[in-house]
Design an enzyme around this catalytic site. Structure first.
Site, PDB file in Angstrom:
ATOM      1  N   HIS A 117       0.829  -1.212   0.000  1.00  0.00           N
ATOM      2  CA  HIS A 117       0.000   0.000   0.000  1.00  0.00           C
ATOM      3  C   HIS A 117       0.866   1.267   0.000  1.00  0.00           C
ATOM      4  O   HIS A 117       0.704   2.126   0.859  1.00  0.00           O
ATOM      5  CB  HIS A 117      -0.922   0.089   1.227  1.00  0.00           C
ATOM      6  N   ASP A 154      -4.680  -9.397   0.477  1.00  0.00           N
ATOM      7  CA  ASP A 154      -4.768  -8.599   1.697  1.00  0.00           C
ATOM      8  C   ASP A 154      -5.902  -9.041   2.627  1.00  0.00           C
ATOM      9  O   ASP A 154      -5.762 -10.006   3.351  1.00  0.00           O
ATOM     10  CB  ASP A 154      -4.884  -7.115   1.296  1.00  0.00           C
TER      11      ASP A 154
HETATM   12 ZN   LIG Z   1      -2.326  -5.664   4.938  1.00  0.00          ZN
END
Ligand SMILES: [Zn+2]
Length: 452
Positions: free
Chosen positions: A267, A318
């Site tokens: 991210h 994720d």
């Molecule tokens: Zn994560």
């Protein structure tokens, strides 16, 4: 084992027809193109398996439970409160059952390896288990049962947020200090040590949960193995980092560590143009999780600028709200189309969008997980996915148009057969141990939702 024959396959040197593979000891030992099947097992389309380079397995158990508005303006931070509450419900048997179901789903969708960013360490009251590696063993057990290649990334998580604010009670299952982390890493090494095709890295959770000195310390413990970190997922995270350190998170990380080759920045969503160019230049892999980032409202990664600077990327599932490599790659491209109001943003002029996405995720995923570079080639691990040549989306498609059809049209339902290290784990689109996995998962979900 018998040889495998593909009518067409994406090999490490490109598409080839009538490809015959011999496999021994988990590796491709011989690759011939333009040859008849002979006695080999016949399949239509062969492509290398992809990595999900970022997963929190237990979150598969709460998929769909956070799709309502809990406050006036629901955000990542309110989602996180739900996730914390769910994290307090799972016992070791649940961690194993949920992870096994997830890994079965990953394999059925065409992922052949996973980077498990493992931060759920302790008992529900926050005390370390008698063996601090208890839950690492449960993850390894699940990966072994499912037959997926595991990169286990034990997470160092110490502080609630920037400025070394002590951990919150809801975070108690994650927390450690350097001494306890050394024991967690030892547990992960023992857990992965008993598993074929598994390896270990380290993961300072984020610049919120670890000071920059601690990030350096933990990265040093990697000793050449992969280092993963969440870095700039949210605007509030950027603002808090600026307030606490005087620098934005990606800049703070690049200035304070040797982050580059061997690192995976999860991210790295919110970067300036300079940060984008520097991450690419330093040789880190950007770990993109397009479906989760969309689900959580994180923002859009500057993919075109990053790729233009030569940056490497891979994809991860994720939160595991949806498990499908084709859907991850599609979302990665679609976010750019919506943001730029143009089409085929990630494609280069020499390859289709599907091929560009696939090649990038294959190479970057392997690099981020410290695995041999993906690709079907002599000497490479036989991590291979057979796609359905009879799927309506695949009719009369050849070469890169196959990848475009898989990623933009068919998705995971086109996956027919999957081999990991030469072993068949999925046949006819179905994992060989699916029934047992689903039953254990169902029992577990009934237990944990009762505690939620
Ligand atoms: Zn994560």
């Amino acid at each position: 084992m018998p040889a495998i024959h593909f009518a067409t396959a994406l090999t490490a040197t490109g598409w080839a027809d009538d490809v015959r593979l011999e496999i021994e000891g988990g590796r491709v030992t011989r690759l011939e193109a333009g040859v008849p099947a002979g006695g080999a097992e016949r399949h239509a389309i062969g492509v290398p398996g992809l990595a999900s380079l970022h997963s929190h397995a237990f979150q598969r158990g709460m998929a769909g439970l956070a799709e309502y508005r809990s406050t006036a303006a629901d955000t990542f931070w309110s989602w996180r409160e739900t996730m914390y509450r769910f994290a307090l419900t799972v016992e070791p048997d649940d961690v194993a059952a949920i992870a096994r179901q997830l890994y079965v789903e990953m394999l059925e969708a065409g992922f052949t390896s996973v980077g498990e960013f493992h931060y759920l360490h302790h008992d529900r009251d926050g005390r370390p288990y008698a063996d601090p590696g208890e839950l690492a063993f449960r993850i390894a057990e699940a990966a072994g049962d499912a037959g997926i290649g595991l990169t286990l990334l034990p997470v160092y998580y110490r502080w609630a947020t920037f400025g070394v604010v002590p951990g919150r009670p809801e975070q108690r299952r994650f927390l450690s200090d350097p001494d306890l982390f050394a024991r967690l890493l030892d547990g992960a090494e023992r857990a992965a040590g008993g598993l074929d095709g598994a390896n270990v890295g380290v993961a300072p959770h984020s610049l919120r949960a670890a000071s920059i000195e601690e990030v350096r310390l933990v990265a040093g413990m990697a000793d050449g193995r992969p280092v993963h970190i969440h870095v700039a997922e949210q605007i509030k995270e950027v603002e808090d980092c600026l307030a606490a350190t005087g620098a934005r998170p990606v800049r703070h990380l690049l200035d304070g560590t040797d982050a580059g080759e061997g690192w995976c920045l999860i991210h790295a969503t919110h970067m300036t143009a300079d940060e984008t160019a520097d991450v690419a230049r330093r040789g880190a892999v950007a770990g993109l999780c397009p479906i989760t980032e969309a689900n959580l409202g994180d923002g859009v990664f500057p993919t075109p600028d990053y790729l233009a600077a030569g940056g490497a990327f891979g994809v991860g599932t994720d939160s595991n709200v949806q498990v499908d490599p084709a859907a991850e790659l599609r979302q990665l491209e679609y976010a750019q189309r919506l943001a730029t109001r143009t089409r085929n943003v990630i494609a280069t002029t020499s390859a289709s969008t599907g091929r560009t996405l696939f090649d990038g995720a294959l190479a970057g995923g392997a690099r981020a997980l410290g695995r041999p570079s993906g690709g079907i080639a002599p000497g490479a691990p036989a991590d291979i996915v057979a796609l359905d040549g009879d799927h309506p989306a695949m009719i009369d498609r050849t070469g890169d148009a196959i990848l475009d059809a898989w990623i933009f049209v068919a998705g995971k339902e086109a996956v027919r057969r999957v081999w990991v290290n030469g072993r068949t784990v999925v046949d006819g689109g179905r994992h060989l141990r699916k029934d047992a996995a689903v039953k254990a998962f169902r029992d577990s979900i009934r237990r944990v939702t009762g505690r939620f």
